[in-house]
Write a protein that holds these residues in place. Structure first.
Motif, PDB file in Angstrom:
ATOM      1  N   TRP A 186       0.819  -1.215   0.000  1.00  0.00           N
ATOM      2  CA  TRP A 186       0.000   0.000   0.000  1.00  0.00           C
ATOM      3  C   TRP A 186       0.851   1.262   0.000  1.00  0.00           C
ATOM      4  O   TRP A 186       0.474   2.292  -0.578  1.00  0.00           O
ATOM      5  CB  TRP A 186      -0.889  -0.038   1.235  1.00  0.00           C
ATOM      6  N   ILE A 187       2.006   1.210   0.612  1.00  0.00           N
ATOM      7  CA  ILE A 187       2.771   2.420   0.914  1.00  0.00           C
ATOM      8  C   ILE A 187       3.628   2.916  -0.248  1.00  0.00           C
ATOM      9  O   ILE A 187       4.044   4.070  -0.277  1.00  0.00           O
ATOM     10  CB  ILE A 187       3.671   2.159   2.153  1.00  0.00           C
ATOM     11  N   VAL A 188       3.876   2.054  -1.229  1.00  0.00           N
ATOM     12  CA  VAL A 188       4.823   2.373  -2.302  1.00  0.00           C
ATOM     13  C   VAL A 188       4.409   3.647  -3.053  1.00  0.00           C
ATOM     14  O   VAL A 188       3.293   3.744  -3.575  1.00  0.00           O
ATOM     15  CB  VAL A 188       4.925   1.190  -3.288  1.00  0.00           C
ATOM     16  N   LEU A 232       9.116  -0.169   7.550  1.00  0.00           N
ATOM     17  CA  LEU A 232       9.729   1.063   8.048  1.00  0.00           C
ATOM     18  C   LEU A 232      10.720   1.628   7.035  1.00  0.00           C
ATOM     19  O   LEU A 232      10.835   2.853   6.878  1.00  0.00           O
ATOM     20  CB  LEU A 232      10.436   0.788   9.384  1.00  0.00           C
ATOM     21  N   GLY A 233      11.421   0.741   6.334  1.00  0.00           N
ATOM     22  CA  GLY A 233      12.342   1.199   5.295  1.00  0.00           C
ATOM     23  C   GLY A 233      11.609   1.909   4.176  1.00  0.00           C
ATOM     24  O   GLY A 233      12.069   2.946   3.655  1.00  0.00           O
ATOM     25  N   LEU A 234      10.456   1.382   3.785  1.00  0.00           N
ATOM     26  CA  LEU A 234       9.644   2.031   2.748  1.00  0.00           C
ATOM     27  C   LEU A 234       9.098   3.368   3.247  1.00  0.00           C
ATOM     28  O   LEU A 234       9.004   4.334   2.479  1.00  0.00           O
ATOM     29  CB  LEU A 234       8.494   1.111   2.336  1.00  0.00           C
ATOM     30  N   ILE A 253      14.382   5.760  12.251  1.00  0.00           N
ATOM     31  CA  ILE A 253      14.125   4.495  11.559  1.00  0.00           C
ATOM     32  C   ILE A 253      15.427   3.754  11.296  1.00  0.00           C
ATOM     33  O   ILE A 253      15.520   2.534  11.498  1.00  0.00           O
ATOM     34  CB  ILE A 253      13.353   4.746  10.249  1.00  0.00           C
ATOM     35  N   MET A 254      16.443   4.470  10.866  1.00  0.00           N
ATOM     36  CA  MET A 254      17.743   3.835  10.604  1.00  0.00           C
ATOM     37  C   MET A 254      18.312   3.225  11.877  1.00  0.00           C
ATOM     38  O   MET A 254      18.875   2.114  11.851  1.00  0.00           O
ATOM     39  CB  MET A 254      18.716   4.868  10.030  1.00  0.00           C
ATOM     40  N   ASN A 255      18.173   3.926  12.993  1.00  0.00           N
ATOM     41  CA  ASN A 255      18.676   3.397  14.266  1.00  0.00           C
ATOM     42  C   ASN A 255      17.952   2.110  14.653  1.00  0.00           C
ATOM     43  O   ASN A 255      18.580   1.140  15.102  1.00  0.00           O
ATOM     44  CB  ASN A 255      18.512   4.437  15.376  1.00  0.00           C
ATOM     45  N   LEU A 256      16.632   2.080  14.478  1.00  0.00           N
ATOM     46  CA  LEU A 256      15.856   0.892  14.807  1.00  0.00           C
ATOM     47  C   LEU A 256      16.268  -0.299  13.950  1.00  0.00           C
ATOM     48  O   LEU A 256      16.439  -1.416  14.440  1.00  0.00           O
ATOM     49  CB  LEU A 256      14.362   1.170  14.615  1.00  0.00           C
ATOM     50  N   ILE A 257      16.411  -0.053  12.669  1.00  0.00           N
ATOM     51  CA  ILE A 257      16.786  -1.135  11.750  1.00  0.00           C
ATOM     52  C   ILE A 257      18.180  -1.640  12.069  1.00  0.00           C
ATOM     53  O   ILE A 257      18.442  -2.850  12.064  1.00  0.00           O
ATOM     54  CB  ILE A 257      16.697  -0.641  10.290  1.00  0.00           C
ATOM     55  N   LEU A 269      17.382  -8.018   2.569  1.00  0.00           N
ATOM     56  CA  LEU A 269      15.926  -8.189   2.498  1.00  0.00           C
ATOM     57  C   LEU A 269      15.337  -7.361   1.361  1.00  0.00           C
ATOM     58  O   LEU A 269      14.441  -7.828   0.641  1.00  0.00           O
ATOM     59  CB  LEU A 269      15.285  -7.770   3.820  1.00  0.00           C
ATOM     60  N   LEU A 270      15.817  -6.147   1.194  1.00  0.00           N
ATOM     61  CA  LEU A 270      15.306  -5.282   0.132  1.00  0.00           C
ATOM     62  C   LEU A 270      15.644  -5.831  -1.248  1.00  0.00           C
ATOM     63  O   LEU A 270      14.879  -5.669  -2.204  1.00  0.00           O
ATOM     64  CB  LEU A 270      15.870  -3.861   0.280  1.00  0.00           C
TER      65      LEU A 270
END
Length: 271
Positions: A186-188, A232-234, A253-257, A269-270
């Motif tokens: 949905w987010i793309v 979250l990356g998207l 977001i980068m810190n969480l990942i 994964l991407l």
């Protein structure tokens, strides 16, 4: 009829769970092959602005059969939202048998899969933005006001992140994966969806799921964690360098990942 098979697995209700799941998945495959971009877009548009009822004097090219109004997308949204809201309402779930809960899980996975096909087969960002405006039914408990479909999905994921026992019960983990996958589809290229997700108070559950530790000796892969990181990356790709939405920014977001998966694994994964 095909969407009904997707959500239920059968039209009779007397098949075993595994057979019903297989029928549901096969029906999704058929839907993906048959649903054209034009049809997906028209059905989504008719959900928000239904066409006028057919003229009773019109013989519809000689068939004499009225043309039905498209309401399939609305039915799928209602099925997904209603079942998710029930699954996070303990006072209702406690009264349901395992068979009924299993059937509800199938309905969530089927409706989420079908909506994902409408998004991926439809007219890109236009279709995704229209889905944001499709209304959902009120909460069955009557305790909360009606929310959006995005919010229903995030509230379910919040329950998963707060209660590992809930996440590991039955096929709940597979349900969570289907919900996350739909959000990813949905987010793309749709900033409005990015904003709807990150501005929700329940979006914090995504960070919890990314950092959630899993048993490396288990046969269950960390798919929930992986899809949460991808989502979250998207979201991150939809943020401007200095932008912050609901406390989320590219940096947070980068810190969480990095803590949850590691940048290397996330990149894999991407790919």
């Amino acid at each position: 009829r095909l969407n009904y098979m997707v959500c239920t697995g059968d039209g009779i209700g007397n098949r075993d769970a595994d057979a019903a799941d297989e029928i549901s998945m096969y029906s999704l495959g058929v839907l993906r092959c048959l649903l054209s971009e034009q049809k997906a877009s028209v059905m989504m548009m008719h959900t928000l602005a239904p066409p006028p009822p057919p003229d009773p004097d019109d013989d519809n090219n000689g068939t004499g059969t009225p043309v039905p109004v498209d309401g399939e997308v609305q039915k799928l949204v209602h099925t997904l939202a209603e079942n998710l809201q029930v699954l996070v309402t303990p006072s209702i779930v406690s009264t349901l048998s395992d068979t009924i809960i299993c059937r509800m899980h199938r309905m969530v996975m089927g409706s989420a899969g079908a909506l994902g096909i409408f998004l991926t087969n439809g007219a890109g960002a236009t279709t995704r933005e229209m889905l944001l405006r499709v209304p959902v039914p009120p909460s069955p408990s009557g305790e909360t006001e009606t929310v959006s479909l995005v919010e229903c999905m995030l509230i379910f994921l919040e329950h998963c992140s707060n209660d590992v026992e809930f996440l590991n019960k039955g096929s709940t983990r597979n349900v969570a994966i289907c919900v996350l996958r739909l959000l990813c589809e949905w987010i793309v290229d749709t900033p409005l969806v990015v904003h709807a997700i990150l501005s929700s108070a329940s979006s914090v559950s995504l960070g919890v799921l990314v950092q959630q530790k899993y048993d490396r000796t288990s046969d269950t892969p960390p798919t929930v964690q992986a899809f949460s990181a991808i989502l979250l990356g998207l979201c991150m790709t939809g943020l401007k360098p200095e932008e912050e939405i609901g406390g989320w920014s590219i940096g947070t977001i980068m810190n969480l990942i990095n803590v949850g998966l590691g940048i290397g694994k996330f990149t894999q994964l991407l790919e």
